[in-house]
Design an enzyme around this catalytic site. Sequence first.
Site, short mmCIF file in Angstrom:
data_model
loop_
_atom_site.label_atom_id
_atom_site.label_comp_id
_atom_site.label_asym_id
_atom_site.label_seq_id
_atom_site.Cartn_x
_atom_site.Cartn_y
_atom_site.Cartn_z
N LYS A 13 0.83 -1.31 -0.10
CA LYS A 13 0.02 0.06 0.06
C LYS A 13 0.93 1.23 0.08
O LYS A 13 0.73 2.17 -0.67
CB LYS A 13 -0.99 0.15 1.04
CG LYS A 13 -1.78 -1.28 1.33
CD LYS A 13 -2.76 -1.17 2.62
CE LYS A 13 -2.10 -1.15 3.96
NZ LYS A 13 -0.96 -2.28 4.29
N ARG A 88 -9.54 1.62 8.53
CA ARG A 88 -8.95 0.08 9.05
C ARG A 88 -10.16 -0.69 9.88
O ARG A 88 -10.05 -1.65 10.30
CB ARG A 88 -7.82 0.20 9.59
CG ARG A 88 -6.60 -0.19 9.18
CD ARG A 88 -5.46 -0.07 9.67
NE ARG A 88 -4.36 -0.85 9.98
CZ ARG A 88 -3.11 -0.28 9.39
NH1 ARG A 88 -3.22 0.64 8.53
NH2 ARG A 88 -2.25 -0.94 9.73
N ARG A 127 12.01 -5.61 5.28
CA ARG A 127 11.58 -4.15 5.06
C ARG A 127 12.64 -3.38 5.93
O ARG A 127 12.82 -3.76 7.00
CB ARG A 127 10.47 -3.81 5.42
CG ARG A 127 9.91 -2.27 5.26
CD ARG A 127 8.77 -1.75 5.34
NE ARG A 127 7.98 -2.49 6.32
CZ ARG A 127 6.68 -2.15 6.31
NH1 ARG A 127 5.79 -1.34 5.57
NH2 ARG A 127 5.83 -2.51 7.38
N ARG A 160 11.51 -1.59 11.42
CA ARG A 160 10.50 -1.24 12.23
C ARG A 160 10.10 -2.09 13.23
O ARG A 160 10.28 -3.33 13.11
CB ARG A 160 9.16 -1.05 11.39
CG ARG A 160 8.64 0.29 10.85
CD ARG A 160 7.66 0.42 9.97
NE ARG A 160 6.62 -0.25 10.36
CZ ARG A 160 5.42 -0.03 9.44
NH1 ARG A 160 5.42 0.41 8.34
NH2 ARG A 160 4.20 -0.57 9.94
N ARG A 171 -0.34 -8.54 13.73
CA ARG A 171 -0.92 -7.59 12.64
C ARG A 171 -1.87 -8.45 12.01
O ARG A 171 -3.04 -7.79 11.35
CB ARG A 171 0.44 -6.83 12.18
CG ARG A 171 0.92 -5.95 13.06
CD ARG A 171 2.17 -5.67 12.30
NE ARG A 171 2.19 -4.70 11.28
CZ ARG A 171 3.08 -4.43 10.50
NH1 ARG A 171 4.51 -4.72 10.82
NH2 ARG A 171 2.89 -3.64 9.33
P1 AP5 Z 1 5.00 -1.36 1.83
O1 AP5 Z 1 4.57 -0.93 0.41
O2 AP5 Z 1 5.63 -0.65 2.85
O3 AP5 Z 1 3.76 -2.26 2.34
P2 AP5 Z 1 2.36 -1.63 3.23
O4 AP5 Z 1 0.93 -2.40 2.45
O5 AP5 Z 1 2.33 -0.06 3.30
O6 AP5 Z 1 2.77 -2.30 4.69
P3 AP5 Z 1 2.78 -1.60 6.23
O7 AP5 Z 1 3.45 -2.63 7.11
O8 AP5 Z 1 3.26 -0.31 6.24
O9 AP5 Z 1 1.28 -1.47 6.45
P4 AP5 Z 1 0.36 -1.67 7.83
O10 AP5 Z 1 -0.91 -1.36 7.28
O11 AP5 Z 1 0.58 -2.80 8.51
O12 AP5 Z 1 0.96 -0.77 8.75
P5 AP5 Z 1 0.92 0.85 8.80
O13 AP5 Z 1 2.05 1.68 8.66
O14 AP5 Z 1 -0.36 1.32 8.09
O15 AP5 Z 1 5.74 -2.73 1.48
C1 AP5 Z 1 6.22 -3.60 2.46
C2 AP5 Z 1 7.63 -3.93 1.98
O16 AP5 Z 1 7.76 -4.81 0.83
C3 AP5 Z 1 8.70 -2.96 1.83
O17 AP5 Z 1 10.02 -3.42 2.12
C4 AP5 Z 1 8.49 -2.89 0.29
O18 AP5 Z 1 9.96 -2.38 -0.48
C5 AP5 Z 1 8.34 -4.16 -0.21
N1 AP5 Z 1 7.31 -4.43 -1.30
C6 AP5 Z 1 6.29 -3.68 -1.74
N2 AP5 Z 1 5.75 -4.04 -2.79
C7 AP5 Z 1 6.43 -5.07 -3.28
C8 AP5 Z 1 6.21 -5.90 -4.27
N3 AP5 Z 1 5.20 -5.89 -5.35
N4 AP5 Z 1 7.04 -6.91 -4.69
C9 AP5 Z 1 8.09 -6.97 -3.63
N5 AP5 Z 1 8.40 -6.34 -2.60
C10 AP5 Z 1 7.44 -5.40 -2.38
O19 AP5 Z 1 0.30 0.84 10.41
C11 AP5 Z 1 1.46 0.70 11.38
C12 AP5 Z 1 0.51 0.66 12.96
O20 AP5 Z 1 -0.24 2.03 12.95
C13 AP5 Z 1 -0.55 -0.21 12.91
O21 AP5 Z 1 -0.18 -1.46 13.19
C14 AP5 Z 1 -1.51 0.50 13.74
O22 AP5 Z 1 -1.01 0.30 15.39
C15 AP5 Z 1 -1.37 1.85 13.62
N6 AP5 Z 1 -2.32 2.35 12.57
C16 AP5 Z 1 -1.89 2.57 11.20
N7 AP5 Z 1 -3.46 3.31 10.73
C17 AP5 Z 1 -4.16 3.14 11.71
C18 AP5 Z 1 -5.70 3.24 11.55
N8 AP5 Z 1 -6.37 3.52 10.42
N9 AP5 Z 1 -6.40 2.91 12.61
C19 AP5 Z 1 -5.86 2.36 13.75
N10 AP5 Z 1 -4.45 2.21 13.94
C20 AP5 Z 1 -3.65 2.60 12.91
#
Ligand code: AP5
Length: 213
Positions: A13, A88, A127, A160, A171
Amino acid sequence: MRVVFIGPPGAGKGTQAQRLAIHERIPQISTGDIIRHAIRSQSALGKEFKDYSDRGALVPDQLVVRLVADRLAAADCQHGFVLDGFPRTVPQARALERLLDDKNMPLSAVILFNIQETTVINRLSGRRSCEKCGHSYHILYDKPQKEGICDIDGGRLTQRHDDREEVIADRLKVYQEQTAPLIAYYQASGILKYIDGEKAQSEVESALAKVLA
Ligand code: AP5
């Protein structure tokens, strides 16, 4: 263009939201980045967030909705945005709908990134993120030019806290229980589109461009 990206952790994402935001000249609003920024600043709110984020739990809806409402009120969101990681939960989706209804700014599309659990573990364990700007790399699939150093600002790349294997499992569970119900929610509204998140980054980017055209 007003788009929401949903999908399991590591589905790509953030990677695709950043590319789309640059291409469309719209802001990428990542609630994960906003929350990590608050944690790094060691503000009172940041200290509260840290406990949830470290465990892979969701921050309470009312806190996240307030953050997003403030962000969407900024002038740069008037011509569109990509919401990455929000909503979410179904209550967050309802709150977003109310916010956008008030502004007469309906969503153009909600994109669901499909990915298998084994890929999630592979991606998240490899990552590395910049300590300064938060930009993500992968030790195999998206390497920086210089190992351990961010290409953009020279910041140190670290893992992270919530990308440790024991937290990833939690998660994924939270995703299934609290976020997956959004699929039915947005299916009912007719704006949900699917993307195969297993493909290489450039292929995902092309598929996304087609779906949003
Ligand atoms: P990446 O693009 O970073 O993946 P992502 O889907 O953004 O994953 P996240 O782990 O950031 O999402 P998340 O939803 O769990 O965490 P968030 O930060 O929102 O890609 C991942 C890796 O793969 C990278 O190394 C990239 O280079 C690689 N990659 C990408 N695409 C690829 C491909 N096609 N092929 C190969 N490799 C690839 O949330 C973190 C925390 O914040 C949550 O746990 C929660 O505590 C809080 N939080 C955030 N939003 C909310 C909300 N709305 N409500 C409540 N709590 C929230």
